[in-house]
Design a protein around this motif. Structure first.
Motif, PDB file in Angstrom:
ATOM      1  N   THR A 125      37.058  -5.937  27.831  1.00  0.00           N
ATOM      2  CA  THR A 125      37.592  -4.651  27.353  1.00  0.00           C
ATOM      3  C   THR A 125      37.963  -4.684  25.876  1.00  0.00           C
ATOM      4  OG1 THR A 125      39.864  -5.273  27.964  1.00  0.00           O
ATOM      5  CG2 THR A 125      38.537  -4.122  29.634  1.00  0.00           C
ATOM      6  N   ASP A 126      38.214  -5.878  25.344  1.00  0.00           N
ATOM      7  CA  ASP A 126      38.661  -6.040  23.957  1.00  0.00           C
ATOM      8  C   ASP A 126      37.917  -7.224  23.348  1.00  0.00           C
ATOM      9  OD1 ASP A 126      41.514  -4.360  23.719  1.00  0.00           O
ATOM     10  OD2 ASP A 126      41.113  -5.120  25.740  1.00  0.00           O
ATOM     11  N   LEU A 127      37.447  -7.056  22.121  1.00  0.00           N
ATOM     12  CA  LEU A 127      36.714  -8.125  21.440  1.00  0.00           C
ATOM     13  C   LEU A 127      37.257  -8.257  20.026  1.00  0.00           C
ATOM     14  CD1 LEU A 127      32.879  -8.707  21.413  1.00  0.00           C
ATOM     15  CD2 LEU A 127      34.133  -8.610  19.262  1.00  0.00           C
ATOM     16  N   VAL A 128      37.619  -9.483  19.630  1.00  0.00           N
ATOM     17  CA  VAL A 128      38.170  -9.699  18.293  1.00  0.00           C
ATOM     18  C   VAL A 128      37.387 -10.787  17.561  1.00  0.00           C
ATOM     19  CG1 VAL A 128      39.920 -11.347  19.153  1.00  0.00           C
ATOM     20  CG2 VAL A 128      40.246 -10.232  16.926  1.00  0.00           C
ATOM     21  N   PHE A 129      37.024 -10.501  16.317  1.00  0.00           N
ATOM     22  CA  PHE A 129      36.462 -11.496  15.421  1.00  0.00           C
ATOM     23  C   PHE A 129      37.624 -12.143  14.661  1.00  0.00           C
ATOM     24  CE2 PHE A 129      32.918  -8.678  16.150  1.00  0.00           C
ATOM     25  CZ  PHE A 129      31.807  -9.498  16.126  1.00  0.00           C
ATOM     26  N   CYS A 130      37.738 -13.451  14.757  1.00  0.00           N
ATOM     27  CA  CYS A 130      38.812 -14.116  14.004  1.00  0.00           C
ATOM     28  C   CYS A 130      38.286 -15.411  13.392  1.00  0.00           C
ATOM     29  CB  CYS A 130      40.058 -14.349  14.864  1.00  0.00           C
ATOM     30  SG  CYS A 130      39.771 -15.151  16.428  1.00  0.00           S
ATOM     31  N   ASN A 131      37.579 -15.250  12.293  1.00  0.00           N
ATOM     32  CA  ASN A 131      37.121 -16.383  11.500  1.00  0.00           C
ATOM     33  C   ASN A 131      38.004 -16.551  10.277  1.00  0.00           C
ATOM     34  OD1 ASN A 131      34.254 -15.120  12.623  1.00  0.00           O
ATOM     35  ND2 ASN A 131      34.356 -17.341  12.668  1.00  0.00           N
ATOM     36  N   ASN A 132      38.193 -17.800   9.863  1.00  0.00           N
ATOM     37  CA  ASN A 132      38.900 -18.005   8.601  1.00  0.00           C
ATOM     38  C   ASN A 132      38.052 -17.436   7.475  1.00  0.00           C
ATOM     39  OD1 ASN A 132      37.718 -20.300   6.746  1.00  0.00           O
ATOM     40  ND2 ASN A 132      37.488 -21.088   8.832  1.00  0.00           N
ATOM     41  N   LEU A 133      38.702 -17.111   6.365  1.00  0.00           N
ATOM     42  CA  LEU A 133      38.044 -16.322   5.321  1.00  0.00           C
ATOM     43  C   LEU A 133      36.870 -17.058   4.687  1.00  0.00           C
ATOM     44  CD1 LEU A 133      38.500 -13.459   4.271  1.00  0.00           C
ATOM     45  CD2 LEU A 133      39.617 -14.469   2.277  1.00  0.00           C
ATOM     46  N   ILE A 134      36.945 -18.387   4.598  1.00  0.00           N
ATOM     47  CA  ILE A 134      35.825 -19.146   4.059  1.00  0.00           C
ATOM     48  C   ILE A 134      34.602 -18.970   4.952  1.00  0.00           C
ATOM     49  CG2 ILE A 134      34.963 -21.476   3.594  1.00  0.00           C
ATOM     50  CD1 ILE A 134      37.786 -22.194   2.620  1.00  0.00           C
ATOM     51  N   HIS A 135      34.794 -19.044   6.268  1.00  0.00           N
ATOM     52  CA  HIS A 135      33.680 -18.833   7.185  1.00  0.00           C
ATOM     53  C   HIS A 135      33.212 -17.385   7.193  1.00  0.00           C
ATOM     54  CE1 HIS A 135      33.698 -22.540  10.053  1.00  0.00           C
ATOM     55  NE2 HIS A 135      32.825 -22.654   9.075  1.00  0.00           N
ATOM     56  N   ALA A 136      34.133 -16.446   7.039  1.00  0.00           N
ATOM     57  CA  ALA A 136      33.752 -15.038   7.035  1.00  0.00           C
ATOM     58  C   ALA A 136      32.912 -14.674   5.810  1.00  0.00           C
ATOM     59  CB  ALA A 136      34.996 -14.148   7.097  1.00  0.00           C
ATOM     60  N   HIS A 137      32.850 -15.565   4.838  1.00  0.00           N
ATOM     61  CA  HIS A 137      32.005 -15.357   3.657  1.00  0.00           C
ATOM     62  C   HIS A 137      30.848 -16.356   3.608  1.00  0.00           C
ATOM     63  CE1 HIS A 137      35.465 -12.946   2.551  1.00  0.00           C
ATOM     64  NE2 HIS A 137      34.744 -12.407   1.590  1.00  0.00           N
ATOM     65  N   ASN A 138      30.584 -16.970   4.752  1.00  0.00           N
ATOM     66  CA  ASN A 138      29.477 -17.916   4.866  1.00  0.00           C
ATOM     67  C   ASN A 138      28.310 -17.198   5.544  1.00  0.00           C
ATOM     68  OD1 ASN A 138      27.641 -19.888   5.776  1.00  0.00           O
ATOM     69  ND2 ASN A 138      29.237 -21.421   6.030  1.00  0.00           N
ATOM     70  N   PRO A 139      27.185 -17.021   4.861  1.00  0.00           N
ATOM     71  CA  PRO A 139      26.088 -16.254   5.457  1.00  0.00           C
ATOM     72  C   PRO A 139      25.565 -16.840   6.757  1.00  0.00           C
ATOM     73  CG  PRO A 139      25.388 -17.359   3.430  1.00  0.00           C
ATOM     74  CD  PRO A 139      26.876 -17.471   3.496  1.00  0.00           C
ATOM     75  N   GLN A 140      25.684 -18.151   6.938  1.00  0.00           N
ATOM     76  CA  GLN A 140      25.209 -18.759   8.178  1.00  0.00           C
ATOM     77  C   GLN A 140      26.017 -18.260   9.373  1.00  0.00           C
ATOM     78  OE1 GLN A 140      24.886 -23.040   8.122  1.00  0.00           O
ATOM     79  NE2 GLN A 140      24.669 -23.177  10.326  1.00  0.00           N
ATOM     80  N   ILE A 141      27.331 -18.109   9.194  1.00  0.00           N
ATOM     81  CA  ILE A 141      28.181 -17.628  10.289  1.00  0.00           C
ATOM     82  C   ILE A 141      27.822 -16.185  10.628  1.00  0.00           C
ATOM     83  CG2 ILE A 141      30.546 -17.173  11.011  1.00  0.00           C
ATOM     84  CD1 ILE A 141      29.762 -20.171  10.762  1.00  0.00           C
ATOM     85  N   THR A 142      27.673 -15.348   9.607  1.00  0.00           N
ATOM     86  CA  THR A 142      27.284 -13.954   9.838  1.00  0.00           C
ATOM     87  C   THR A 142      25.944 -13.888  10.561  1.00  0.00           C
ATOM     88  OG1 THR A 142      28.506 -13.217   7.880  1.00  0.00           O
ATOM     89  CG2 THR A 142      26.789 -11.756   8.704  1.00  0.00           C
ATOM     90  N   ASN A 143      25.000 -14.708  10.140  1.00  0.00           N
ATOM     91  CA  ASN A 143      23.680 -14.711  10.780  1.00  0.00           C
ATOM     92  C   ASN A 143      23.752 -15.214  12.213  1.00  0.00           C
ATOM     93  OD1 ASN A 143      22.384 -13.669   8.525  1.00  0.00           O
ATOM     94  ND2 ASN A 143      21.940 -15.690   7.673  1.00  0.00           N
ATOM     95  N   ASN A 144      24.631 -16.168  12.493  1.00  0.00           N
ATOM     96  CA  ASN A 144      24.811 -16.629  13.870  1.00  0.00           C
ATOM     97  C   ASN A 144      25.225 -15.474  14.768  1.00  0.00           C
ATOM     98  OD1 ASN A 144      24.184 -19.238  13.157  1.00  0.00           O
ATOM     99  ND2 ASN A 144      26.261 -20.036  13.352  1.00  0.00           N
ATOM    100  N   TYR A 145      26.210 -14.695  14.318  1.00  0.00           N
ATOM    101  CA  TYR A 145      26.664 -13.563  15.121  1.00  0.00           C
ATOM    102  C   TYR A 145      25.549 -12.543  15.319  1.00  0.00           C
ATOM    103  CZ  TYR A 145      31.598 -14.955  14.980  1.00  0.00           C
ATOM    104  OH  TYR A 145      32.802 -15.603  15.151  1.00  0.00           O
ATOM    105  N   LYS A 146      24.712 -12.332  14.317  1.00  0.00           N
ATOM    106  CA  LYS A 146      23.581 -11.430  14.474  1.00  0.00           C
ATOM    107  C   LYS A 146      22.617 -11.972  15.516  1.00  0.00           C
ATOM    108  CE  LYS A 146      23.632  -9.584   9.728  1.00  0.00           C
ATOM    109  NZ  LYS A 146      22.876  -9.549   8.449  1.00  0.00           N
ATOM    110  N   ARG A 147      22.394 -13.290  15.485  1.00  0.00           N
ATOM    111  CA  ARG A 147      21.480 -13.910  16.449  1.00  0.00           C
ATOM    112  C   ARG A 147      21.995 -13.774  17.878  1.00  0.00           C
ATOM    113  NH1 ARG A 147      21.811 -18.762  14.844  1.00  0.00           N
ATOM    114  NH2 ARG A 147      22.862 -19.706  16.641  1.00  0.00           N
ATOM    115  N   TYR A 148      23.326 -13.815  18.033  1.00  0.00           N
ATOM    116  CA  TYR A 148      23.906 -13.687  19.374  1.00  0.00           C
ATOM    117  C   TYR A 148      23.597 -12.323  19.990  1.00  0.00           C
ATOM    118  CZ  TYR A 148      26.728 -17.890  18.437  1.00  0.00           C
ATOM    119  OH  TYR A 148      27.141 -19.171  18.169  1.00  0.00           O
ATOM    120  N   LEU A 149      23.247 -11.350  19.166  1.00  0.00           N
ATOM    121  CA  LEU A 149      22.875 -10.039  19.676  1.00  0.00           C
ATOM    122  C   LEU A 149      21.416  -9.980  20.101  1.00  0.00           C
ATOM    123  CD1 LEU A 149      24.613  -7.759  17.025  1.00  0.00           C
ATOM    124  CD2 LEU A 149      25.360  -8.156  19.387  1.00  0.00           C
TER     125      LEU A 149
END
Length: 334
Positions: free
Chosen positions: A308-332
């Motif tokens: 019912t609830d989904l939260v993204f909680c990455n530390n700011l260094i990871h939130a600015h890492n393109p690999q992490i963003t791309n991982n989340y895209k791949r999960y879709l």
């Protein structure tokens, strides 16, 4: 009230800067910033992310929201790194500005995404041990204050620390000694204090993964199996932060005795490992998925587990890492 809060935070920042200015500051291997002496030594990772990458992370969160609304509430809670709170003014040239990066990221979220800003609320408690001095993670106490902010945003119950038992691992020196190679960090051990909920029963199960060829593969094909949430480590262990779920390699499900039909999915890096215990009183179930170790489709998982609830909680260094963003895209897509 808001003006009064801002004034209090400003005064606190001035006091912290004054304290920090009185301490020596140096830069070690990997650009690690080290301030203070003796048991006040603190090692911090510098922030180097670009606003463009922060915007891409926000846009990725927006895609999740567009796919999941209106059935699932989506939150974005980027976690400041220690450098945002403790960097001496004399070392600002060695790191990027996390406040402006946070403002930019949160400012690019869709109006339907609930942004959960943490920096000002953490600054209020900056004189408490909310970040480890010798490790790149925050401390469990910092996660407690963040969980409180998330519970408020989600409008669910929240219990204070009087409902927890504190356990302490002494003589802890975390990852920053290995990262920096600094003997100052090695000679400045600290206490690692974590909190176990006392007045609620819960059951934990997990699926453990390993990386093979860059892809997450389950080490057991039987799905969720009973596991522990808390693991014990002895005084002097440098693995103390693995107390929670034994690290990042699991997809974990916690079933609590809270009955409100709210099921939270935490999409996180290792900073998020310390969050769940403070939310056992708040959600009926808590699911934890790491941004690096998940082989399935997130949308399918959300439907199967009735999230019912989904939260993204990455530390700011990871939130600015393109690999992490791309991982989340791949999960879709996987």
């Amino acid at each position: 009230m808001k003006d009064s809060l801002r004034y209090s935070i400003l005064i606190l920042c001035i006091m912290m800067i004054a304290d920090a200015q009185a301490q020596p500051v140096r830069r070690a291997r990997r650009g690690i910033i080290i301030s203070g002496l003796g048991n006040q030594t603190r090692a911090m990772e510098p922030f180097g992310g670009s606003q463009a990458e922060g915007t891409k992370y926000a846009e990725m969160v927006n895609v999740y929201y567009q796919l999941l609304e209106p059935e699932v509430r989506v939150y974005c809670m980027p976690i400041p790194n220690a450098v945002a709170l403790y960097c001496p003014e004399s070392a600002r040239k060695w790191t990027g500005d996390e406040r402006s990066a946070l403002d930019n990221l949160l400012g690019h979220l869709d109006k339907g995404v609930v942004g959960v800003p943490l920096l000002d609320s953490l600054l209020e408690h900056a004189r408490e041990p909310i970040y480890s001095r010798t490790d790149h993670h925050w401390a469990p106490l910092g996660a407690y204050y963040a969980a409180r902010q998330l519970a408020r945003a989600a409008e669910v119950p929240f219990c204070d620390l009087s409902h927890y038992d504190a356990d302490t691992i002494r003589n802890y020196v975390g990852t920053m000694y290995r990262f920096s190679g600094s003997q100052l960090v090695k000679r400045s051990p600290e206490l690692f204090v974590y909190y176990k909920p006392r007045d609620i029963s819960y059951q934990t199960s997990s699926i453990r993964y390993s990386l093979r060829g860059g892809k997450a593969v389950a080490t057991d094909t039987l799905g969720f199996k009973p596991s522990d949430f808390f693991y014990s480590y002895s005084d002097g262990s440098n693995a103390a932060y693995l107390t929670f779920m034994k690290g990042d390699l699991n997809t974990t499900r916690v079933q609590t005795e809270t009955r409100n039909k709210r099921r939270l999915l935490i999409l996180k890096d290792s900073y998020g490992n310390a969050l769940p215990p403070f939310l056992f009183y708040s959600f009926e179930e808590i699911h934890v998925i790491d941004c690096r170790y998940f082989p399935d489709n997130i949308i399918d998982y959300v439907a199967e587990q009735q999230i019912t609830d989904l939260v993204f909680c990455n530390n700011l260094i990871h939130a600015h890492n393109p690999q992490i963003t791309n991982n989340y895209k791949r999960y879709l897509e996987q």
